[in-house]
Design a protein around this motif. Structure first.
Motif, mmCIF file in Angstrom:
data_model
loop_
_atom_site.group_PDB
_atom_site.id
_atom_site.type_symbol
_atom_site.label_atom_id
_atom_site.label_comp_id
_atom_site.label_asym_id
_atom_site.label_seq_id
_atom_site.Cartn_x
_atom_site.Cartn_y
_atom_site.Cartn_z
ATOM 1 N N PHE A 164 0.803 -1.230 0.000
ATOM 2 C CA PHE A 164 0.000 0.000 0.000
ATOM 3 C C PHE A 164 0.837 1.283 0.000
ATOM 4 N N SER A 165 2.165 1.137 0.018
ATOM 5 C CA SER A 165 3.008 2.329 -0.049
ATOM 6 C C SER A 165 3.950 2.208 -1.241
ATOM 7 N N SER A 166 5.182 1.693 -1.027
ATOM 8 C CA SER A 166 6.136 1.584 -2.132
ATOM 9 C C SER A 166 7.235 0.601 -1.779
ATOM 10 N N SER A 167 7.994 0.186 -2.795
ATOM 11 C CA SER A 167 9.141 -0.697 -2.569
ATOM 12 C C SER A 167 10.214 0.017 -1.760
ATOM 13 N N GLN A 168 10.304 1.344 -1.917
ATOM 14 C CA GLN A 168 11.272 2.111 -1.128
ATOM 15 C C GLN A 168 10.900 2.107 0.349
ATOM 16 N N ALA A 169 9.609 2.236 0.642
ATOM 17 C CA ALA A 169 9.159 2.169 2.033
ATOM 18 C C ALA A 169 9.421 0.783 2.615
ATOM 19 N N LEU A 170 9.191 -0.256 1.801
ATOM 20 C CA LEU A 170 9.475 -1.625 2.215
ATOM 21 C C LEU A 170 10.954 -1.784 2.543
ATOM 22 N N ALA A 171 11.814 -1.246 1.703
ATOM 23 C CA ALA A 171 13.259 -1.315 1.940
ATOM 24 C C ALA A 171 13.655 -0.534 3.195
ATOM 25 N N ALA A 172 12.987 0.590 3.455
ATOM 26 C CA ALA A 172 13.305 1.411 4.635
ATOM 27 C C ALA A 172 13.027 0.648 5.921
ATOM 28 N N GLU A 232 23.762 5.600 7.726
ATOM 29 C CA GLU A 232 24.682 6.101 6.691
ATOM 30 C C GLU A 232 25.932 5.223 6.630
ATOM 31 N N LEU A 233 26.426 4.801 7.797
ATOM 32 C CA LEU A 233 27.599 3.936 7.855
ATOM 33 C C LEU A 233 27.345 2.613 7.143
ATOM 34 N N MET A 234 26.082 2.155 7.162
ATOM 35 C CA MET A 234 25.707 0.895 6.522
ATOM 36 C C MET A 234 25.449 1.040 5.026
ATOM 37 N N SER A 235 25.700 2.224 4.487
ATOM 38 C CA SER A 235 25.485 2.490 3.051
ATOM 39 C C SER A 235 24.040 2.236 2.635
ATOM 40 N N THR A 236 23.120 2.639 3.493
ATOM 41 C CA THR A 236 21.698 2.529 3.155
ATOM 42 C C THR A 236 21.430 3.340 1.885
ATOM 43 N N PRO A 237 20.737 2.767 0.886
ATOM 44 C CA PRO A 237 20.494 3.483 -0.376
ATOM 45 C C PRO A 237 19.895 4.867 -0.145
ATOM 46 N N GLU A 238 20.347 5.847 -0.937
ATOM 47 C CA GLU A 238 19.925 7.233 -0.750
ATOM 48 C C GLU A 238 18.421 7.421 -0.903
ATOM 49 N N ASN A 239 17.785 6.579 -1.738
ATOM 50 C CA ASN A 239 16.350 6.771 -1.964
ATOM 51 C C ASN A 239 15.484 6.229 -0.833
ATOM 52 N N VAL A 240 16.115 5.622 0.201
ATOM 53 C CA VAL A 240 15.313 5.111 1.323
ATOM 54 C C VAL A 240 15.815 5.600 2.685
ATOM 55 N N ILE A 241 16.980 6.257 2.741
ATOM 56 C CA ILE A 241 17.591 6.529 4.040
ATOM 57 C C ILE A 241 16.753 7.463 4.914
ATOM 58 N N ASP A 242 16.119 8.484 4.329
ATOM 59 C CA ASP A 242 15.316 9.404 5.144
ATOM 60 C C ASP A 242 14.146 8.677 5.803
ATOM 61 N N MET A 243 13.484 7.801 5.052
ATOM 62 C CA MET A 243 12.385 7.026 5.623
ATOM 63 C C MET A 243 12.891 6.038 6.672
ATOM 64 N N CYS A 267 -4.690 6.965 6.918
ATOM 65 C CA CYS A 267 -3.996 8.222 7.223
ATOM 66 C C CYS A 267 -2.838 8.517 6.271
ATOM 67 N N ASN A 268 -2.467 7.528 5.427
ATOM 68 C CA ASN A 268 -1.399 7.704 4.435
ATOM 69 C C ASN A 268 -0.072 8.104 5.080
ATOM 70 N N LEU A 269 0.249 7.460 6.209
ATOM 71 C CA LEU A 269 1.468 7.800 6.943
ATOM 72 C C LEU A 269 2.680 6.964 6.546
ATOM 73 N N SER A 270 2.483 5.903 5.752
ATOM 74 C CA SER A 270 3.578 5.075 5.244
ATOM 75 C C SER A 270 4.477 4.566 6.384
ATOM 76 N N VAL A 271 5.787 4.794 6.286
ATOM 77 C CA VAL A 271 6.755 4.260 7.240
ATOM 78 C C VAL A 271 6.499 4.747 8.662
ATOM 79 N N SER A 272 6.181 6.029 8.817
ATOM 80 C CA SER A 272 5.925 6.551 10.166
ATOM 81 C C SER A 272 4.696 5.897 10.784
#
Length: 454
Positions: free
Chosen positions: A48-56, A125-136, A192-197
């Motif tokens: 219900f969100s995205s593959s990036q949210a799943l990865a986060a 960041e130390l774990m090289s988390t992909p840039e498109n998911v790190i904020d989430m 509520c469309n809150l995704s990862v949070s």
């Protein structure tokens, strides 16, 4: 009339298989049920969100383990100490150990929450988390950390109840919290469309509920282990005993998590599809891990109580029964899951690239997962015998040092997801051999005084 030294379940007399099953199965069922509810986090964000949210969400599993494993290990020490005191019939010390354990739980929970909030972004960041998911990923971890005092209270409380053979009430806590977590996941993400949070907030609220229910049960359990909030304290003698057993187990967990963080960093290097696919597969591995964990607790508690009562034969029987039950359970469970892998994966994602990575991991890791019984069950038997440092040291080497060396040598040369996944069965075989050999060396030393007295 209960026999002396028995509380809740008589672990010192009579048949053992049925009692170990009654002890282990509710614990395993509760943990598996909790994992099912936790999987809702992954499934909801994946569908219900995205593959990036799943990865986060998936990128945080090894980080969360790194933060909590030290104190979860210390809760193992509380289980062993309380069970051993019960076996010896030292009721005053049992009460002091119970209240010391819960005080330690609250202190450790606040400490972990504080540390987690501070190091969330630098560690990811130390774990090289992909840039498109790190904020989430950072957002999820920081919200999750708010639940740690409640999570620790539940873990230590469950250890207290398990030490007297009660695995039903911890199961009730997990069921109630899991149902709430699943419902809130759907509400926060879809409505509520809150995704990862949203899934992180749901986890915090459900952990508050499990801690509250645990407190309720601890205040109404058998008088010998009943909790009085006003009596919470850190008794020096009991604290040192708990730490003596618990710290080696906790350090083992921490170093184990460091190795998994290293592996996760390598997974991250294959991109967000690999991170998401690995996250999906890990959900199924956790089902069998928690099944083994149920028998871990049973073996450790039965061995500890019988050691306290001086019955070494029942200690060895508990080890053998626990090992057999764990291996059979994992083989059956994982075979069924693997045969149904395609429809199960589609519950989490419809992305074919993500699904492919999930299948690759399942075909290697899931089908060899029964190997963990060799060192998990044996290590629990050794802790029940009061030898916590031995399995900790061997497991640190076998599943931590070896994995880090493998990732930085074999995987560095052959940069392949398939090659990376082979690190798991290789390390399990090596660790299992070392810990089983150590058990029989310790066992022979324990039996020598008996032979000499005869």
């Amino acid at each position: 009339m209960k026999k002396s030294g028995a509380v809740g379940m008589d672990m010192l007399h009579g048949s053992m298989l049925d009692k170990m099953l009654l002890f282990a199965l509710p614990l395993a069922a509760g943990s598996i049920l909790q994992q099912l509810f936790n999987s809702v986090d992954v499934a909801v964000v994946g569908r219900f969100s995205s593959s990036q949210a799943l990865a986060a969400v998936g990128a945080n599993s090894s980080v969360i383990s790194l933060l909590v494993n030290l104190f979860v290990g210390i809760s193992v020490g509380a289980n062993v100490v309380i069970a051993n005191l019960i076996g010896r019939g030292e009721q005053k010390r049992v009460r002091r150990a119970v209240h010391t354990s819960l005080s330690l739980a609250l202190i450790s929970g606040v400490l972990m929450m504080t540390v987690g909030l501070i190091i969330a972004r630098p560690l990811l960041e130390l774990m090289s988390t992909p840039e498109n998911v790190i904020d989430m990923a950072v957002l999820y971890l920081r919200i999750y950390c708010l639940s740690m005092p409640f999570s620790m209270f539940y873990d230590f409380g469950a250890s207290i109840l398990r030490s007297v053979g009660d695995t039903k009430r911890p199961l009730i806590c997990l069921v109630a919290a899991g149902l709430l977590n699943a419902a809130l996941n759907l509400f926060f993400v879809i409505v509520c469309n809150l995704s990862v949070s949203g899934v992180a907030i749901a986890t915090v609220i459900s952990n508050v509920l499990s801690a509250g229910l645990m407190l309720y049960f601890l205040q109404r359990t058998d008088e010998k282990v009943r909790v009085n909030i006003k009596a919470l304290c850190l008794d020096r003698r009991e604290l040192l005993q708990i730490l003596r057993i618990g710290i080696p187990a906790g350090i083992q967990g921490v170093v184990f998590s460091v190795a998994n963080v290293c592996i996760q960093s390598s997974v991250n290097s294959f991109g967000s599809d690999a991170v998401a696919g690995s996250s999906v597969a890990v959900n199924f591995e956790m089902f069998s891990y928690y099944a083994v964990n149920g028998f871990n607790s049973a073996v450790m508690t039965f061995v500890s109580q019988n050691l306290g009562a001086g019955n070494l034969n029942r200690c060895k029987r508990a080890y053998g029964i626990g090992m057999t039950c764990a291996v059979v359970t994992v083989l059956i469970l994982n075979t069924c899951v693997f045969l149904a892998r395609n429809p199960l994966i589609r519950i989490f994602t419809v992305d074919s690239a993500v699904a492919d990575f999930a299948v690759q991991r399942m075909s290697i890791v899931l089908l060899t997962h029964f190997l963990i019984c060799s060192y998990e069950i044996t290590g629990s038997a050794l802790r029940g015998l009061g030898r916590s440092l031995v399995p900790a040291a061997l497991t640190v080497f076998g599943t931590c040092v070896l994995r880090i060396v493998y990732v930085n040598t074999v995987v560095a040369v052959h940069h392949s997801y398939h090659i990376l996944m082979l690190v798991y069965p290789v390390s399990w075989i090596m660790t299992g051999l070392m810990v089983v050999i150590a058990f029989f060396i310790v066992w022979r030393k324990l039996r020598k005084p008996e032979k000499l007295s005869n």
